[in-house]
Design a protein around this motif. Structure first.
Motif, PDB file in Angstrom:
ATOM      1  N   UNK A  20      19.929 -25.509   7.590  1.00 15.18           N
ATOM      2  CA  UNK A  20      19.086 -26.571   8.137  1.00 15.18           C
ATOM      3  C   UNK A  20      19.654 -27.097   9.455  1.00 15.18           C
ATOM      4  N   UNK A  21      20.949 -27.387   9.487  1.00 19.26           N
ATOM      5  CA  UNK A  21      21.590 -27.913  10.696  1.00 19.26           C
ATOM      6  C   UNK A  21      21.532 -26.870  11.812  1.00 19.26           C
ATOM      7  N   UNK A  22      21.764 -25.615  11.470  1.00 19.64           N
ATOM      8  CA  UNK A  22      21.716 -24.553  12.480  1.00 19.64           C
ATOM      9  C   UNK A  22      20.319 -24.458  13.091  1.00 19.64           C
ATOM     10  N   UNK A  23      19.283 -24.527  12.249  1.00 17.67           N
ATOM     11  CA  UNK A  23      17.906 -24.375  12.732  1.00 17.67           C
ATOM     12  C   UNK A  23      17.405 -25.605  13.478  1.00 17.67           C
ATOM     13  N   UNK A  24      17.882 -26.792  13.118  1.00 15.77           N
ATOM     14  CA  UNK A  24      17.343 -28.010  13.729  1.00 15.77           C
ATOM     15  C   UNK A  24      18.214 -28.603  14.823  1.00 15.77           C
ATOM     16  N   UNK A  25      19.490 -28.264  14.858  1.00 20.37           N
ATOM     17  CA  UNK A  25      20.367 -28.851  15.862  1.00 20.37           C
ATOM     18  C   UNK A  25      21.056 -27.818  16.744  1.00 20.37           C
ATOM     19  N   UNK A  26      21.738 -26.866  16.128  1.00 21.17           N
ATOM     20  CA  UNK A  26      22.576 -25.926  16.892  1.00 21.17           C
ATOM     21  C   UNK A  26      21.730 -24.984  17.742  1.00 21.17           C
ATOM     22  N   UNK A  27      20.781 -24.290  17.142  1.00 24.56           N
ATOM     23  CA  UNK A  27      19.962 -23.327  17.893  1.00 24.56           C
ATOM     24  C   UNK A  27      19.160 -23.995  19.014  1.00 24.56           C
ATOM     25  N   UNK A  28      18.540 -25.165  18.767  1.00 26.58           N
ATOM     26  CA  UNK A  28      17.848 -25.824  19.901  1.00 26.58           C
ATOM     27  C   UNK A  28      18.794 -26.193  21.044  1.00 26.58           C
ATOM     28  N   UNK A  29      20.011 -26.638  20.729  1.00 26.85           N
ATOM     29  CA  UNK A  29      20.969 -26.960  21.792  1.00 26.85           C
ATOM     30  C   UNK A  29      21.353 -25.714  22.580  1.00 26.85           C
ATOM     31  N   UNK A  30      21.583 -24.615  21.892  1.00 25.25           N
ATOM     32  CA  UNK A  30      21.945 -23.383  22.579  1.00 25.25           C
ATOM     33  C   UNK A  30      20.797 -22.885  23.459  1.00 25.25           C
ATOM     34  N   UNK A  36      19.160 -24.321  30.910  1.00 22.98           N
ATOM     35  CA  UNK A  36      19.840 -25.016  32.016  1.00 22.98           C
ATOM     36  C   UNK A  36      20.616 -24.018  32.866  1.00 22.98           C
ATOM     37  N   UNK A  37      21.300 -23.072  32.224  1.00 26.03           N
ATOM     38  CA  UNK A  37      22.015 -22.038  32.978  1.00 26.03           C
ATOM     39  C   UNK A  37      21.058 -21.296  33.897  1.00 26.03           C
ATOM     40  N   UNK A  44      26.379 -16.631  34.953  1.00 22.19           N
ATOM     41  CA  UNK A  44      27.008 -16.351  33.669  1.00 22.19           C
ATOM     42  C   UNK A  44      25.941 -15.767  32.742  1.00 22.19           C
ATOM     43  N   UNK A  45      26.355 -15.072  31.682  1.00 21.96           N
ATOM     44  CA  UNK A  45      25.366 -14.510  30.756  1.00 21.96           C
ATOM     45  C   UNK A  45      24.556 -15.619  30.076  1.00 21.96           C
ATOM     46  N   UNK A  46      23.311 -15.333  29.743  1.00 19.72           N
ATOM     47  CA  UNK A  46      22.449 -16.317  29.082  1.00 19.72           C
ATOM     48  C   UNK A  46      23.016 -16.741  27.732  1.00 19.72           C
ATOM     49  N   UNK A  47      23.728 -15.844  27.064  1.00 19.13           N
ATOM     50  CA  UNK A  47      24.312 -16.172  25.763  1.00 19.13           C
ATOM     51  C   UNK A  47      25.799 -16.525  25.897  1.00 19.13           C
ATOM     52  N   UNK A  50      28.300 -20.134  22.354  1.00 17.49           N
ATOM     53  CA  UNK A  50      27.938 -19.913  20.958  1.00 17.49           C
ATOM     54  C   UNK A  50      28.544 -21.040  20.139  1.00 17.49           C
ATOM     55  N   UNK A  51      27.938 -21.309  18.987  1.00 11.98           N
ATOM     56  CA  UNK A  51      28.424 -22.380  18.133  1.00 11.98           C
ATOM     57  C   UNK A  51      28.320 -21.918  16.692  1.00 11.98           C
ATOM     58  N   UNK A  52      29.457 -21.877  16.014  1.00  6.90           N
ATOM     59  CA  UNK A  52      29.472 -21.440  14.624  1.00  6.90           C
ATOM     60  C   UNK A  52      29.391 -22.599  13.647  1.00  6.90           C
ATOM     61  N   UNK A  53      29.878 -23.762  14.046  1.00  2.31           N
ATOM     62  CA  UNK A  53      29.831 -24.924  13.170  1.00  2.31           C
ATOM     63  C   UNK A  53      29.536 -26.162  14.012  1.00  2.31           C
ATOM     64  N   UNK A  54      29.587 -27.334  13.394  1.00  2.00           N
ATOM     65  CA  UNK A  54      29.239 -28.560  14.107  1.00  2.00           C
ATOM     66  C   UNK A  54      30.318 -29.049  15.058  1.00  2.00           C
TER      67      UNK A  54
END
Length: 118
Positions: A20-30, A36-37, A44-47, A50-54
């Motif tokens: 849930x956190x990955x889908x609602x917070x982490x992925x939208x931020x990435x 923005x990049x 720099x590369x588009x990816x 990366x974020x594995x945890x909070x």
């Protein structure tokens, strides 16, 4: 039909919370960071992030050329030098901005002067 609901165990609850956190917070931020990049034309590369945890965001390695271009852009921004950014939209998926394609150096001023007689 039965109205019986089996309670979920702690491990399943934690896994669901992580998804849930990955889908609602982490992925939208990435996705926002990638956009923005691209908008800034950072070389720099588009990816890149990366974020594995909070608690931790990681950045991928840059080549020496990418690092030098990034430094040049930062120096230009810090010195308020004019920069032009060419933004290319469209990556492999519908909402992927694609890789940045800038910054592009500003056009040089011409040293040719014309004199119009009176």
């Amino acid at each position: 039909m039965s109205d019986d609901h089996t309670p979920i165990d702690d491990e399943t609850a934690q896994m669901l919370e992580h998804v849930y956190v990955r889908a609602t917070r982490i992925e939208p931020q990435l996705r926002r960071f990638s956009r923005v990049l691209a908008d800034l034309g950072l070389p720099v590369p588009a990816d890149w992030a990366s974020q594995d945890d909070l608690s931790t965001v990681s950045f991928a390695d840059l080549t020496v050329t990418q690092f030098d271009r990034l430094l040049c852009l930062f120096e230009d921004l810090a010195a308020n030098r004019p920069i032009s950014v060419t933004v290319v939209r469209g990556g492999p998926t519908l909402f992927d901005p694609g890789p940045p394609s800038g910054p592009v150096s500003p056009p040089s001023t011409s040293s040719v002067h014309m004199v119009v007689p009176r």
